[in-house]
Design a protein around this motif. Structure first.
Motif, PDB file in Angstrom:
ATOM      1  N   LEU A   1      -3.653   9.466   4.147  1.00  0.00           N
ATOM      2  CA  LEU A   1      -3.649   8.086   4.643  1.00  0.00           C
ATOM      3  C   LEU A   1      -2.379   7.848   5.450  1.00  0.00           C
ATOM      4  CD1 LEU A   1      -4.748   5.146   4.633  1.00  0.00           C
ATOM      5  CD2 LEU A   1      -3.513   4.814   2.482  1.00  0.00           C
ATOM      6  N   LEU A   2      -2.576   7.358   6.677  1.00  0.00           N
ATOM      7  CA  LEU A   2      -1.452   7.051   7.556  1.00  0.00           C
ATOM      8  C   LEU A   2      -1.370   5.534   7.707  1.00  0.00           C
ATOM      9  CD1 LEU A   2       0.723   8.054   9.534  1.00  0.00           C
ATOM     10  CD2 LEU A   2      -1.086   8.392  11.226  1.00  0.00           C
ATOM     11  N   LEU A   3      -0.220   4.967   7.340  1.00  0.00           N
ATOM     12  CA  LEU A   3      -0.013   3.525   7.451  1.00  0.00           C
ATOM     13  C   LEU A   3       0.856   3.271   8.669  1.00  0.00           C
ATOM     14  CD1 LEU A   3       0.887   2.859   3.698  1.00  0.00           C
ATOM     15  CD2 LEU A   3      -1.361   2.608   4.793  1.00  0.00           C
TER      16      LEU A   3
ATOM     17  N   VAL B   1       0.847  -1.203   0.000  1.00  0.00           N
ATOM     18  CA  VAL B   1       0.000   0.000   0.000  1.00  0.00           C
ATOM     19  C   VAL B   1       0.883   1.253   0.000  1.00  0.00           C
ATOM     20  CG1 VAL B   1      -1.817   1.281   1.217  1.00  0.00           C
ATOM     21  CG2 VAL B   1      -1.883  -1.212   1.182  1.00  0.00           C
ATOM     22  N   ALA B   2       2.026   1.152   0.696  1.00  0.00           N
ATOM     23  CA  ALA B   2       2.958   2.290   0.748  1.00  0.00           C
ATOM     24  C   ALA B   2       3.678   2.495  -0.579  1.00  0.00           C
ATOM     25  CB  ALA B   2       3.982   2.062   1.858  1.00  0.00           C
ATOM     26  N   GLY B   3       3.594   1.505  -1.456  1.00  0.00           N
ATOM     27  CA  GLY B   3       4.276   1.610  -2.743  1.00  0.00           C
ATOM     28  C   GLY B   3       5.749   1.226  -2.654  1.00  0.00           C
ATOM     29  N   LEU B   4       6.149   0.574  -1.546  1.00  0.00           N
ATOM     30  CA  LEU B   4       7.548   0.164  -1.399  1.00  0.00           C
ATOM     31  C   LEU B   4       7.845  -1.099  -2.205  1.00  0.00           C
ATOM     32  CD1 LEU B   4       7.985   0.710   2.462  1.00  0.00           C
ATOM     33  CD2 LEU B   4       8.704   2.225   0.606  1.00  0.00           C
TER      34      LEU B   4
ATOM     35  N   VAL C   1      -6.600   5.916   8.643  1.00  0.00           N
ATOM     36  CA  VAL C   1      -5.504   5.125   9.218  1.00  0.00           C
ATOM     37  C   VAL C   1      -5.686   3.643   8.873  1.00  0.00           C
ATOM     38  CG1 VAL C   1      -4.251   4.501  11.332  1.00  0.00           C
ATOM     39  CG2 VAL C   1      -5.350   6.751  11.178  1.00  0.00           C
ATOM     40  N   LEU C   2      -4.607   3.045   8.396  1.00  0.00           N
ATOM     41  CA  LEU C   2      -4.552   1.592   8.246  1.00  0.00           C
ATOM     42  C   LEU C   2      -3.454   1.125   9.192  1.00  0.00           C
ATOM     43  CD1 LEU C   2      -5.610  -0.913   6.776  1.00  0.00           C
ATOM     44  CD2 LEU C   2      -3.973  -0.484   4.948  1.00  0.00           C
ATOM     45  N   PHE C   3      -3.872   0.423  10.249  1.00  0.00           N
ATOM     46  CA  PHE C   3      -3.006   0.138  11.395  1.00  0.00           C
ATOM     47  C   PHE C   3      -2.823  -1.371  11.509  1.00  0.00           C
ATOM     48  CE2 PHE C   3      -2.022  -0.616  15.799  1.00  0.00           C
ATOM     49  CZ  PHE C   3      -1.475   0.544  16.326  1.00  0.00           C
ATOM     50  N   VAL C   4      -1.580  -1.820  11.474  1.00  0.00           N
ATOM     51  CA  VAL C   4      -1.280  -3.247  11.549  1.00  0.00           C
ATOM     52  C   VAL C   4      -0.903  -3.632  12.976  1.00  0.00           C
ATOM     53  CG1 VAL C   4       0.626  -4.826  11.018  1.00  0.00           C
ATOM     54  CG2 VAL C   4      -0.604  -3.702   9.166  1.00  0.00           C
ATOM     55  N   THR C   5      -1.474  -4.733  13.446  1.00  0.00           N
ATOM     56  CA  THR C   5      -1.089  -5.234  14.769  1.00  0.00           C
ATOM     57  C   THR C   5      -1.375  -6.728  14.876  1.00  0.00           C
ATOM     58  OG1 THR C   5      -1.397  -4.966  17.165  1.00  0.00           O
ATOM     59  CG2 THR C   5      -3.336  -4.626  15.806  1.00  0.00           C
TER      60      THR C   5
ATOM     61  N   PRO D   1       0.773   7.866   0.763  1.00  0.00           N
ATOM     62  CA  PRO D   1       0.553   7.652   2.196  1.00  0.00           C
ATOM     63  C   PRO D   1       1.802   7.982   3.026  1.00  0.00           C
ATOM     64  CG  PRO D   1       0.239   5.621   0.907  1.00  0.00           C
ATOM     65  CD  PRO D   1       0.878   6.613   0.009  1.00  0.00           C
ATOM     66  N   ALA D   2       1.588   8.249   4.314  1.00  0.00           N
ATOM     67  CA  ALA D   2       2.698   8.397   5.266  1.00  0.00           C
ATOM     68  C   ALA D   2       2.830   7.080   6.030  1.00  0.00           C
ATOM     69  CB  ALA D   2       2.406   9.536   6.232  1.00  0.00           C
ATOM     70  N   LEU D   3       4.024   6.788   6.450  1.00  0.00           N
ATOM     71  CA  LEU D   3       4.319   5.495   7.077  1.00  0.00           C
ATOM     72  C   LEU D   3       4.914   5.658   8.459  1.00  0.00           C
ATOM     73  CD1 LEU D   3       6.261   3.293   4.509  1.00  0.00           C
ATOM     74  CD2 LEU D   3       4.506   2.476   6.040  1.00  0.00           C
ATOM     75  N   MET D   4       4.522   4.780   9.355  1.00  0.00           N
ATOM     76  CA  MET D   4       5.149   4.757  10.673  1.00  0.00           C
ATOM     77  C   MET D   4       5.356   3.306  11.101  1.00  0.00           C
ATOM     78  SD  MET D   4       3.774   6.579  14.099  1.00  0.00           S
ATOM     79  CE  MET D   4       4.496   6.106  15.655  1.00  0.00           C
ATOM     80  N   PHE D   5       6.568   3.014  11.583  1.00  0.00           N
ATOM     81  CA  PHE D   5       6.933   1.630  11.915  1.00  0.00           C
ATOM     82  C   PHE D   5       7.114   1.437  13.420  1.00  0.00           C
ATOM     83  CE2 PHE D   5       8.861   2.670   7.788  1.00  0.00           C
ATOM     84  CZ  PHE D   5       8.261   1.711   6.996  1.00  0.00           C
TER      85      PHE D   5
END
Ligand SMILES: Nc1ncnc2c1ncn2[C@@H]1O[C@H](COP(=O)(O)OP(=O)(O)OP(=O)(O)O)[C@@H](O)[C@H]1O
Ligand SMILES: [Mg+2]
Length: 261
Positions: free
Chosen positions: A161-163, A67-70, A194-198, A84-88
């Motif tokens: 969009l915040l990933l 989704v981030a295009g990486l 927000v699309l939040f992975v956990t 989108p913006a990304l946070m790890f």
């Protein structure tokens, strides 16, 4: 992705922040191609908060990176409303820069004029409740404060969009709890999607309007829940605990079915 991106931006009204359509992803492994994601279809509406939940190794980060295009899907299509913006989990701040300068760098990359960067960085630090930390270096900040700076830096990109990939997983329970409150507040204040992975079921239920459960090997959408519990929620609230139990049961079934753990 560039062309679909442009298309989404030029549309009169965009009815999604992210659209994941029939996405599959394989990686080359020792035993040939390994299918990691199989036919994933998920939409995130503008302003929506969606959590992607699944066992370790089920492909959550892989999907977020797509989704981030990486990386590119092996098949299917992903469109996002802007970049989108990304946070790890790891803050990924530049240790040689101060908190403020880390944010200013993101503003600079986003084309914000030099004269406006300092003021905007101070505003963002205030938004994540780090007023007065502009001049602090990364090693002077606690883990929770670093993630706040990382969040401010992600917000500096002005993305719709915040990933977020397990951004609070390394924090202690109390700090995580506080950051859940902050994230809910900031999500409401900014209207960002927000699309939040956990892999933490309670965290997923605490935060989301919608929880999407991925199965393992390959990752597929197993089930999805709309969470109607009013915000602000607390992780120990009875309705949060109840829904978490229900989801955990389904997750257990998924893990058992795929012979993991
Ligand atoms: N670049 C890659 N090349 C080969 N295999 C990969 C690559 N990236 C991920 N994988 C494989 O894809 C599967 C899913 O990995 P992924 O990191 O997406 O899982 P995850 O759900 O994020 O797990 P975790 O909860 O532990 O972070 C794993 O089996 C992993 O080994
Ligand atoms: Mg991961």
């Amino acid at each position: 992705m560039a062309t679909t991106l442009a298309k989404a931006e030029s549309a009169e009204s965009v009815e999604y922040a992210a659209r994941i359509e029939h996405v599959s992803k394989s990686f080359a492994g020792p035993a040939g191609q390994q299918l990691v994601l199989d036919d994933i279809t998920v939409d995130v509406a503008p302003g929506e908060f969606v959590t992607l939940l699944g066992a370790s190794g089920c492909g959550k980060s892989t999907l977020l990176n797509l989704v981030a295009g990486l990386d590119k899907p092996s098949s299917g299509r992903i469109t996002t409303d802007g970049r989108p913006a990304l946070m790890f989990q790891e803050h990924a701040l530049f240790p040689w820069l101060t908190a403020g300068k880390n944010i200013e760098l993101a503003l600079k990359l986003g084309g914000v004029a030099k004269s406006e960067r300092r003021g905007r960085a101070e505003e963002l630090l205030e938004l994540v409740r780090l007023k007065g930390s502009y001049g602090k270096r990364v090693h002077e900040l606690s883990g929770g404060m670093r993630q706040r700076v990382a969040l401010a830096r992600a917000l500096a990109q002005e993305s719709r969009l915040l990933l977020m990939d397990e951004p609070f997983a390394a924090l202690d329970a109390i700090t995580r709890d506080v950051l859940h409150d902050e994230l809910t507040r900031i999500w409401k204040e900014t209207g960002v999607s927000v699309l939040f992975v956990t892999h933490n079921v309670r965290e997923a239920v605490r935060l989301a309007q919608r929880v999407i459960l991925l199965s393992s090997r390959p990752g597929r959408v197993a089930r999805e829940w709309t969470v109607g519990i009013p915000q602000p929620r607390r992780i120990e609230d009875a309705p949060v605990a109840e829904l978490s139990l229900e989801i955990t049961e389904v997750l257990r079934g998924e893990i058992r079915r795929h012979g993991q753990h």
